[in-house]
Design a protein around this motif. Structure first.
Motif, short mmCIF file in Angstrom:
data_model
loop_
_atom_site.label_atom_id
_atom_site.label_comp_id
_atom_site.label_asym_id
_atom_site.label_seq_id
_atom_site.Cartn_x
_atom_site.Cartn_y
_atom_site.Cartn_z
N VAL A 70 17.83 89.19 96.20
CA VAL A 70 17.51 89.93 97.44
C VAL A 70 18.66 90.91 97.48
O VAL A 70 18.45 92.10 97.96
CB VAL A 70 17.35 89.11 98.84
CG1 VAL A 70 17.49 89.86 100.11
CG2 VAL A 70 15.96 88.58 98.40
N ALA A 71 19.87 90.48 97.13
CA ALA A 71 20.76 91.00 97.56
C ALA A 71 21.07 92.42 96.59
O ALA A 71 21.63 93.28 97.02
CB ALA A 71 22.11 90.15 97.00
N GLU A 72 20.62 92.32 95.53
CA GLU A 72 20.34 93.43 94.72
C GLU A 72 19.38 94.38 95.09
O GLU A 72 19.61 95.65 94.82
CB GLU A 72 20.05 93.20 93.05
CG GLU A 72 21.26 92.04 92.54
CD GLU A 72 20.80 91.64 91.14
OE1 GLU A 72 21.87 91.46 90.26
OE2 GLU A 72 19.62 91.48 90.78
N ALA A 73 18.25 94.03 95.48
CA ALA A 73 17.00 94.58 95.95
C ALA A 73 17.61 95.44 97.28
O ALA A 73 17.19 96.82 97.17
CB ALA A 73 16.09 93.87 96.56
N VAL A 74 18.36 95.13 97.97
CA VAL A 74 18.60 95.98 99.27
C VAL A 74 19.76 96.79 98.98
O VAL A 74 19.94 97.86 99.74
CB VAL A 74 19.10 94.98 100.34
CG1 VAL A 74 17.84 93.87 100.62
CG2 VAL A 74 20.43 94.37 100.25
N GLY A 75 20.36 96.71 97.77
CA GLY A 75 21.49 97.82 97.33
C GLY A 75 22.59 97.93 98.29
O GLY A 75 23.21 97.10 98.52
N PRO A 76 22.66 99.22 98.53
CA PRO A 76 24.17 99.39 99.48
C PRO A 76 23.76 99.15 100.95
O PRO A 76 24.59 99.12 101.60
CB PRO A 76 24.27 101.02 99.31
CG PRO A 76 22.95 101.54 98.80
CD PRO A 76 22.18 100.40 98.15
N THR A 77 22.54 98.88 101.31
CA THR A 77 22.25 98.57 102.54
C THR A 77 22.73 97.30 103.18
O THR A 77 22.49 96.41 102.29
CB THR A 77 20.68 98.48 102.94
OG1 THR A 77 20.08 99.73 102.68
CG2 THR A 77 20.34 98.50 104.25
N PRO A 78 23.57 96.97 103.99
CA PRO A 78 24.04 95.64 104.29
C PRO A 78 23.21 94.66 104.81
O PRO A 78 21.97 94.94 105.13
CB PRO A 78 24.82 96.20 105.91
CG PRO A 78 25.24 97.52 105.75
CD PRO A 78 24.00 97.93 105.08
N LEU A 79 23.36 93.49 104.23
CA LEU A 79 22.57 92.39 104.35
C LEU A 79 23.20 91.31 105.05
O LEU A 79 24.14 90.94 104.65
CB LEU A 79 22.21 91.62 102.88
CG LEU A 79 21.46 90.49 102.55
CD1 LEU A 79 19.93 90.64 103.29
CD2 LEU A 79 21.41 90.08 101.21
N VAL A 80 22.39 90.64 105.86
CA VAL A 80 22.95 89.62 106.73
C VAL A 80 21.86 88.44 106.53
O VAL A 80 20.82 88.38 106.69
CB VAL A 80 22.97 89.81 108.32
CG1 VAL A 80 23.20 88.58 109.26
CG2 VAL A 80 23.93 91.02 108.59
N GLU A 81 22.56 87.29 106.08
CA GLU A 81 21.77 86.11 105.37
C GLU A 81 22.09 85.05 106.25
O GLU A 81 23.24 84.43 106.69
CB GLU A 81 22.23 85.80 103.94
CG GLU A 81 21.63 84.45 103.55
CD GLU A 81 20.12 84.42 103.28
OE1 GLU A 81 19.69 83.99 104.14
OE2 GLU A 81 19.61 85.36 102.76
#
Length: 312
Positions: A70-81
């Protein structure tokens, strides 16, 4: 702010959506079936996630699905897990291509802030004591997470030797003055903070019902009974507390409240806003983007609606 919310229909996701929309932000609900939102199945290919993430300011994963890709898929968009699984957060950290906040919510999240607020020095031992209410009906993902700990070893424990969940315990006094037994549990603050602060962090869990805590300890010794957790009655209150304690100094930082899903949702919404406001942090924890005081403020009870007097 535009938020892509994975798991928007869940117990935590619905709170996150409410909180963000109350703040005036736009939320795109994402799931396998998301009428009016984004159809994204995290168990399948992640191309739809990548396309949707590109049109948003932040992605929040409240789905309970733990896929490091998932972290790779969202690319440069910030991810909150919001996941509380240390081994997964470790893998997610290694896949990050943009800003990623690991462990938003109650534990880790608020617990991370409490540990960070302690006056500690290298070599200290810190205990994180967590009570979760047994009166709350948690979603399937939360029940499955707890059941998954039974019989499993704690990920990278500070002892450097195998430690199994719920096999060891300590008796401590909680914020309400009651003595309780807390069972060793794999909440991941020792993974998120321990190495950087050079402190040994050990987390423990107790349930609102002493009988259910004892039952959890018993199930831990017979892992085949883990299925009984899903059938446990919801007895007691929804009260929770989190305590961080430095063994050397005796210093404690603590927080209390009611409703684990409600607290996790509010804290995660706050984290999502702060991640977008303070970009460029790479891999971070709640302690990097949220202050303890503002986290506690966001957990205060909502004011009751004004009574309609019929005048005017």
């Amino acid at each position: 702010m535009r938020t892509l919310l994975l798991g928007a229909r869940g117990a935590v996701g619905s709170v996150i959506r409410r909180e963000l929309e109350h703040r005036g932000h736009r939320v795109t609900a994402a799931g396998r079936s998301a009428p009016g939102g984004a159809a994204i199945d995290l168990h399948a290919g992640l191309a739809p996630l990548a396309r949707a993430a590109a049109g948003h300011d932040v992605v929040v994963n409240a789905s309970g699905v733990e896929r490091p890709e998932v972290a790779e898929a969202v690319g440069p968009t910030p991810l909150v897990e919001i996941s509380a699984t240390g081994s997964y957060l470790d893998r997610l950290r290694g896949r990050a291509r943009g800003p990623v906040l690991l462990g938003a919510g109650l534990v880790p999240g608020l617990s991370t802030l409490l540990v960070s607020a302690l006056d500690s020095r290298p070599g200290d031992d810190v205990d994180v004591l967590v009570m979760l209410g047994t009166g709350e009906r948690h979603g399937p993902a939360a029940v499955a997470w707890t059941a998954g700990l039974v019989g499993a070893e704690i990920h990278r424990p500070p002892e450097g030797a195998p430690i199994r969940n719920f096999r060891q315990g300590v008796r401590e006094v909680g914020p309400d003055g009651r003595s309780r037994r807390y069972l060793r549990a794999d909440f991941p603050d020792h993974v998120l903070l321990g190495p950087s602060r050079d402190v040994a962090i050990r987390s423990y869990l107790t349930l609102g019902s002493a009988a259910m805590t004892a039952a959890l300890g018993g199930i831990a010794r017979v892992p085949a009974l883990r299925g009984a957790l899903a059938r446990s009655p919801h007895l007691g209150s929804e009260a929770w507390h989190v305590v961080a304690r430095n063994r050397r100094t005796g210093e404690r930082r603590e927080a209390t409240g009611s409703g684990q899903s409600e607290a996790t949702g509010r804290l995660t919404a706050l984290a999502a806003v702060r991640v977008v406001e303070r970009p460029g942090r790479g891999v971070a924890t709640m302690a990097d983007v949220v202050g303890l005081d503002e986290a506690l403020d966001c957990l205060r009870p909502l004011p009751a609606p004004a009574a309609d007097t019929g005048e005017g």
